[in-house]
Design an enzyme around this catalytic site. Structure first.
Site, PDB file in Angstrom:
ATOM      1  N   TYR A 239       0.810  -1.218   0.000  1.00 14.34           N
ATOM      2  CA  TYR A 239       0.000   0.000   0.000  1.00 14.34           C
ATOM      3  C   TYR A 239       0.849   1.277   0.000  1.00 14.34           C
ATOM      4  CZ  TYR A 239      -3.278   3.627   1.389  1.00 14.34           C
ATOM      5  OH  TYR A 239      -4.008   4.791   1.452  1.00 14.34           O
TER       6      TYR A 239
ATOM      7  N   GLU B 208       1.478   6.404  -7.086  1.00 18.31           N
ATOM      8  CA  GLU B 208       0.437   7.376  -7.439  1.00 18.31           C
ATOM      9  C   GLU B 208       0.998   8.796  -7.408  1.00 18.31           C
ATOM     10  OE1 GLU B 208      -3.133   4.628  -5.497  1.00 18.31           O
ATOM     11  OE2 GLU B 208      -2.495   6.483  -4.520  1.00 18.31           O
TER      12      GLU B 208
END
EC number: 4.2.1.134
Length: 232
Positions: free
Chosen positions: A156, A163
């Site tokens: 994560y 991102e």
């Protein structure tokens, strides 16, 4: 006389579990297809496959992410016990990156970071949807439970970094083409690169909140799950 009992398939709990099983199964199939397609393409074409990842599987990825918005409805109506805000933050991250940043800029679609990001997303989702799919029909495996509650810990944060890097690489194109930048009445305007830079900071704040929630959830799940311990 006692009222006649409803058949099992008409009972609300059965219908809820059947719907959730089908939903998780469709998501698992979609993400498995994406991951398999990316793997086969990489071994067939090498690094060249990374450049056109979005053109090859972007449509299916967008479809899977769009359908995943139903999970917010599942939580709202009470058929999914997860908390709304952490799931909302995770879905918002993906929707913004996929539809706003990547889809709107063809130049970004050819970046290696898109391939890396899709790999991370699909690894997490294949495990999560497998675990959820089996859970609704009462099947649990210690290894799968541990994996679903642990795999996100390294992946994560890497997703968030990927991102953020995708946003960073997209900024010159949003500045050059003026995508989503617009003028408003009274001499006001929205300069979208500034919006992305603000969101970039919020992305890491959201990561901290989501990571804390997931870690707390992992601790609770693994505490009650009956893992077998080896005798020493």
């Amino acid at each position: 006389t006692k009222p006649m009992a409803l058949p099992a398939w008409l009972q609300p709990r059965y219908r809820k579990n059947t719907y959730l099983f089908i939903y998780y199964l469709l998501q698992f199939c979609g993400h498995s297809w994406i991951f398999t397609n990316m793997t086969v393409r990489f071994f067939s074409f090498g690094e060249d496959s990374m450049v056109d990842t979005f053109y090859a599987i972007g449509l299916v990825m967008r479809l899977c992410q769009s359908i995943s918005l139903l999970e917010l409805l599942h939580i709202s109506v009470g058929i999914d016990p997860n908390r709304l805000l952490p799931r909302l933050l995770q879905l918002t991250e993906r929707i913004i990156i996929l539809f706003v940043v990547i889809t709107s800029q063809e130049e970004v679609q050819e970046k290696y970071v898109v391939c890396v990001l899709f790999i991370f997303w699909n690894l997490l989702d294949m495990v999560r949807y497998t675990y959820s799919m089996l859970s609704v029909i009462g099947i649990s495996y210690a290894v799968l439970t541990w994996l679903s509650q642990t795999l996100w810990m390294p992946i994560y944060p890497l997703c968030v970094l990927a991102e953020a890097f995708a946003i960073y690489q997209s900024l010159p194109y949003f500045e050059s083409f003026g995508t989503y930048s617009t003028k408003l009445p009274f001499d006001l305007s929205i300069y979208f690169p500034y919006v992305l830079k603000i969101y970039l900071m919020m992305l890491f704040i959201g990561m901290y909140y989501t990571y804390s929630h997931l870690y707390s959830e992992r601790r609770d799940v693994l505490r009650v799950f009956p893992f077998k311990k080896k005798k020493t």
